[in-house]
Design a protein around this motif. Structure first.
Motif, PDB file in Angstrom:
ATOM      1  N   VAL A  73      60.791  36.636  34.345  1.00 30.93           N
ATOM      2  CA  VAL A  73      60.984  35.310  33.838  1.00 30.93           C
ATOM      3  C   VAL A  73      59.791  34.659  34.172  1.00 30.93           C
ATOM      4  N   PRO A  74      59.074  33.966  33.332  1.00 29.32           N
ATOM      5  CA  PRO A  74      57.883  33.153  33.615  1.00 29.32           C
ATOM      6  C   PRO A  74      58.350  31.763  34.684  1.00 29.32           C
ATOM      7  N   VAL A  75      57.644  31.719  35.613  1.00 23.18           N
ATOM      8  CA  VAL A  75      58.253  30.613  36.838  1.00 23.18           C
ATOM      9  C   VAL A  75      57.090  29.668  37.135  1.00 23.18           C
ATOM     10  N   GLY A  76      55.796  29.822  36.716  1.00 25.25           N
ATOM     11  CA  GLY A  76      54.830  28.811  36.940  1.00 25.25           C
ATOM     12  C   GLY A  76      53.291  29.610  36.515  1.00 25.25           C
ATOM     13  N   PHE A  77      52.388  28.981  37.057  1.00 32.62           N
ATOM     14  CA  PHE A  77      51.270  29.482  36.584  1.00 32.62           C
ATOM     15  C   PHE A  77      50.093  29.384  37.662  1.00 32.62           C
ATOM     16  N   VAL A  78      49.075  30.101  37.860  1.00 37.31           N
ATOM     17  CA  VAL A  78      48.018  30.080  38.586  1.00 37.31           C
ATOM     18  C   VAL A  78      46.424  30.039  37.706  1.00 37.31           C
ATOM     19  N   ARG A  79      45.774  29.296  38.317  1.00 37.04           N
ATOM     20  CA  ARG A  79      44.350  29.066  37.584  1.00 37.04           C
ATOM     21  C   ARG A  79      43.372  29.495  38.860  1.00 37.04           C
ATOM     22  N   LEU A  80      42.147  30.398  38.642  1.00 37.72           N
ATOM     23  CA  LEU A  80      41.293  30.515  39.318  1.00 37.72           C
ATOM     24  C   LEU A  80      39.957  30.177  38.675  1.00 37.72           C
ATOM     25  N   VAL A  81      39.075  29.177  39.259  1.00 33.16           N
ATOM     26  CA  VAL A  81      37.824  28.814  38.657  1.00 33.16           C
ATOM     27  C   VAL A  81      37.272  29.200  39.581  1.00 33.16           C
ATOM     28  N   LYS A  82      35.985  30.019  39.442  1.00 36.45           N
ATOM     29  CA  LYS A  82      34.882  30.654  40.235  1.00 36.45           C
ATOM     30  C   LYS A  82      33.574  29.767  39.947  1.00 36.45           C
ATOM     31  N   THR A  83      33.179  29.161  41.007  1.00 43.35           N
ATOM     32  CA  THR A  83      31.762  28.359  41.298  1.00 43.35           C
ATOM     33  C   THR A  83      30.889  28.984  42.074  1.00 43.35           C
ATOM     34  N   GLY A  84      29.897  29.935  41.904  1.00 43.68           N
ATOM     35  CA  GLY A  84      29.040  30.558  42.653  1.00 43.68           C
ATOM     36  C   GLY A  84      29.875  31.459  43.423  1.00 43.68           C
ATOM     37  N   ALA A  85      29.830  31.266  44.641  1.00 42.69           N
ATOM     38  CA  ALA A  85      30.315  32.395  45.606  1.00 42.69           C
ATOM     39  C   ALA A  85      32.026  31.936  45.877  1.00 42.69           C
ATOM     40  N   ASP A  86      32.250  30.716  45.363  1.00 43.11           N
ATOM     41  CA  ASP A  86      33.475  29.923  45.692  1.00 43.11           C
ATOM     42  C   ASP A  86      34.442  30.118  44.527  1.00 43.11           C
ATOM     43  N   CYS A  87      35.764  30.010  44.973  1.00 46.41           N
ATOM     44  CA  CYS A  87      36.854  30.079  44.004  1.00 46.41           C
ATOM     45  C   CYS A  87      37.692  29.039  44.211  1.00 46.41           C
ATOM     46  N   GLU A  88      38.253  28.336  43.349  1.00 45.34           N
ATOM     47  CA  GLU A  88      39.217  27.136  43.679  1.00 45.34           C
ATOM     48  C   GLU A  88      40.630  27.822  42.901  1.00 45.34           C
ATOM     49  N   MET A  89      41.774  27.584  43.567  1.00 39.66           N
ATOM     50  CA  MET A  89      43.054  27.956  42.986  1.00 39.66           C
ATOM     51  C   MET A  89      43.971  26.614  42.819  1.00 39.66           C
ATOM     52  N   VAL A  90      44.419  26.631  41.291  1.00 37.29           N
ATOM     53  CA  VAL A  90      45.373  25.696  41.349  1.00 37.29           C
ATOM     54  C   VAL A  90      46.731  26.335  40.749  1.00 37.29           C
ATOM     55  N   LEU A  91      47.836  26.060  41.667  1.00 29.93           N
ATOM     56  CA  LEU A  91      48.928  26.734  41.419  1.00 29.93           C
ATOM     57  C   LEU A  91      50.210  25.643  41.121  1.00 29.93           C
ATOM     58  N   VAL A  92      50.856  26.227  40.157  1.00 33.21           N
ATOM     59  CA  VAL A  92      52.175  25.463  39.573  1.00 33.21           C
ATOM     60  C   VAL A  92      53.337  26.069  39.464  1.00 33.21           C
ATOM     61  N   ILE A  93      54.523  25.839  40.190  1.00 34.05           N
ATOM     62  CA  ILE A  93      55.678  26.571  39.970  1.00 34.05           C
ATOM     63  C   ILE A  93      56.473  25.567  39.175  1.00 34.05           C
ATOM     64  N   GLY A  94      56.917  25.907  37.761  1.00 32.72           N
ATOM     65  CA  GLY A  94      57.180  24.854  36.871  1.00 32.72           C
ATOM     66  C   GLY A  94      58.653  24.512  36.646  1.00 32.72           C
ATOM     67  N   ASN A  95      59.608  25.212  37.039  1.00 35.20           N
ATOM     68  CA  ASN A  95      60.845  24.932  37.138  1.00 35.20           C
ATOM     69  C   ASN A  95      61.553  24.269  38.293  1.00 35.20           C
ATOM     70  N   ARG A  96      62.047  23.136  38.411  1.00 38.32           N
ATOM     71  CA  ARG A  96      62.502  22.824  39.823  1.00 38.32           C
ATOM     72  C   ARG A  96      63.540  23.411  40.436  1.00 38.32           C
ATOM     73  N   ASP A  97      64.204  24.217  39.517  1.00 36.30           N
ATOM     74  CA  ASP A  97      65.287  25.274  40.149  1.00 36.30           C
ATOM     75  C   ASP A  97      64.844  26.166  41.002  1.00 36.30           C
ATOM     76  N   ASN A  98      63.370  26.507  40.716  1.00 38.26           N
ATOM     77  CA  ASN A  98      62.882  27.584  41.545  1.00 38.26           C
ATOM     78  C   ASN A  98      62.027  26.936  42.737  1.00 38.26           C
ATOM     79  N   TRP A  99      62.044  25.863  43.241  1.00 40.38           N
ATOM     80  CA  TRP A  99      61.464  25.193  44.381  1.00 40.38           C
ATOM     81  C   TRP A  99      62.267  25.639  45.607  1.00 40.38           C
ATOM     82  N   GLY A 100      61.757  25.886  46.471  1.00 38.65           N
ATOM     83  CA  GLY A 100      62.431  26.204  47.887  1.00 38.65           C
ATOM     84  C   GLY A 100      62.646  27.737  47.913  1.00 38.65           C
ATOM     85  N   ARG A 101      62.091  28.509  46.900  1.00 39.59           N
ATOM     86  CA  ARG A 101      62.493  30.131  47.140  1.00 39.59           C
ATOM     87  C   ARG A 101      61.309  30.647  47.646  1.00 39.59           C
TER      88      ARG A 101
END
Length: 303
Positions: free
Chosen positions: A74-102
Motif C-alpha cells: 500500500v503506498p504510504v508516502g514518497f521520497v525524492r532524491l536530488v543530486k547536486t555534485g557529490a551531495d544529495c538532498e532527500m525530501v520525505l513525506v508520509i502522506g496519510n496521517r493514519d500512518n504517522w507514529g508507526r
C-alpha cells in the motif's frame, strides 16, 4: 510487534499521482513542504494532460522520485532524491496521517540512504527540515544524521558516506536480524558488485556492508553462505535453491544468482529467519526453512 517495513519503488503510475494529489490537499501533510503548492499544481497538470498509465519519466525531472510502500504494498508516502555534485538532498513525506507514529518515516529514510549512497554514489546526504517538524527531526536523528547548521525556521542535517557505512557495521553487532558472511565470500562479492548494476546489486552491496564478517571455519552451519542449498518458502510456495555466483547461475532456482532479488535477500540469513523483501512488482515474505548444504560445514572450502 513486527519491525516497520518500507520499500521504495521508482515506477510512478497514474494511480500513484492521484494518491499524491490527495495527500497534498491535506494541510497537515504540506505545512512543512516549502514547494507543496508547486508540486500539487504540477501533478494536477500531469494527470490532466498526459493519459499514459506510467508517469515515471515526468516525476524524475530534476531528481529521482520514489513511491514508498508498506509490507502490504500500500503506498504510504514518497521520497525524492536530488543530486547536486557529490551531495544529495532527500525530501520525505508520509502522506496519510493514519500512518504517522508507526516509524515508517525512519524506515523510508533508511531506504533512501541506501539508494543515495549505493546507487547514486553520493558522498553526503542532506535533509532540510522545518524547526517545528518534530517527527521528521527525530526520524533523521535516529537514522544517524548530524545537525550541520540552522536558522530560526530551518535545520539542515547531513550524513556522510563514511559515517553511514560505519553506522551500518556498528549496528549489525546488536541487530537480531543481522546477517553473517565469510571473509572469502565478502572479498569475492565486493569485487562482483563493482562490475554489476541494477536494483538487486544495490541491495546486495548494502547487505555486504552491514554483514558480520566471520572466518569460513567459524561460520554457523545453519547460515546461507555462497554455494549453499536451502529450502525456502517464498510466500506460499516451497522452493529449493542453490545460491551461486552469476557465472554459475542458469536462471532456475536450482542455481540462483546472488545478484537476483531472492538471491541477494537470503545471503547471510539462517534457518528459521523470515524476511520481507521487495521484488520488482510486489513485496514477498521469504522464510528459510532449512539449510540443506553449506560448503563450510561440509569442509568444502574450495567452493
Amino acid at each position: 510487534m513486527s519491525k516497520p517495513f518500507i520499500s521504495l519503488c521508482p515506477e510512478i503510475t497514474r494511480t500513484n499521482a492521484l494518491n499524491l494529489m490527495d495527500w497534498l490537499e491535506d494541510e497537515s501533510v504540506t505545512r512543512y513542504l516549502s514547494d507543496s503548492r508547486h508540486v500539487s499544481r504540477f501533478i494536477e497538470q500531469v494527470v490532466g494532460r498526459v493519459q499514459l498509465p506510467i508517469l515515471t519519466h515526468l516525476f524524475n525531472q530534476g531528481g529521482r522520485f520514489f513511491m514508498a510502500y508498506d509490507r502490504h504494498d500500500v503506498p504510504v508516502g514518497f521520497v525524492r532524491l536530488v543530486k547536486t555534485g557529490a551531495d544529495c538532498e532527500m525530501v520525505l513525506v508520509i502522506g496519510n496521517r493514519d500512518n504517522w507514529g508507526r516509524k515508517l518515516g525512519a524506515s523510508a529514510i533508511r531506504e533512501g540512504m541506501k539508494l543515495a549512497f549505493f546507487d547514486m554514489r553520493a558522498e553526503k546526504l542532506i535533509a532540510k527540515i522545518h524547526t517545528d517538524n518534530a517527527r521528521s527531526l527525530q526520524a533523521f536523528l535516529r537514522c544517524g544524521f548530524l545537525l550541520e547548521r540552522e536558522t530560526p525556521t530551518l535545520k539542515s542535517f547531513s550524513l556522510s558516506s563514511e559515517r553511514y557505512r560505519r553506522l551500518l557495521r556498528e549496528s549489525a553487532v546488536d541487530d537480531p536480524t543481522g546477517i553473517y558472511i565469510t571473509e572469502i565470500d565478502k572479498a569475492r562479492l565486493s569485487s562482483l558488485v563493482e562490475l554489476e548494476q541494477g536494483p538487486a546489486i544495490v541491495e546486495l552491496e548494502h547487505e555486504i556492508e552491514r554483514a558480520i564478517v566471520v572466518d569460513a571455519q567459524q561460520v554457523a552451519p545453519n547460515v546461507v553462505t555462497m554455494n549453499s542449498r536451502a529450502l525456502l518458502h517464498v510466500d506460499d510456495e516451497a522452493v529449493e535453491v542453490a545460491l551461486v555466483y552469476p557465472q554459475d547461475a542458469d536462471g532456475s532456482a536450482e542455481k540462483l544468482s546472488v545478484c537476483s532479488d531472492i538471491g541477494a535477500a537470503i545471503l547471510g540469513y539462517k534457518e528459521g529467519d523470515a524476511i520481507d523483501w521487495r521484488v520488482p512488482d510486489r513485496t514477498c515474505r521469504i522464510w528459510i526453512e532449512k539449510v540443506l548444504y553449506q560448503p563450510e560445514a561440509a569442509g568444502d572450502f574450495h567452493l
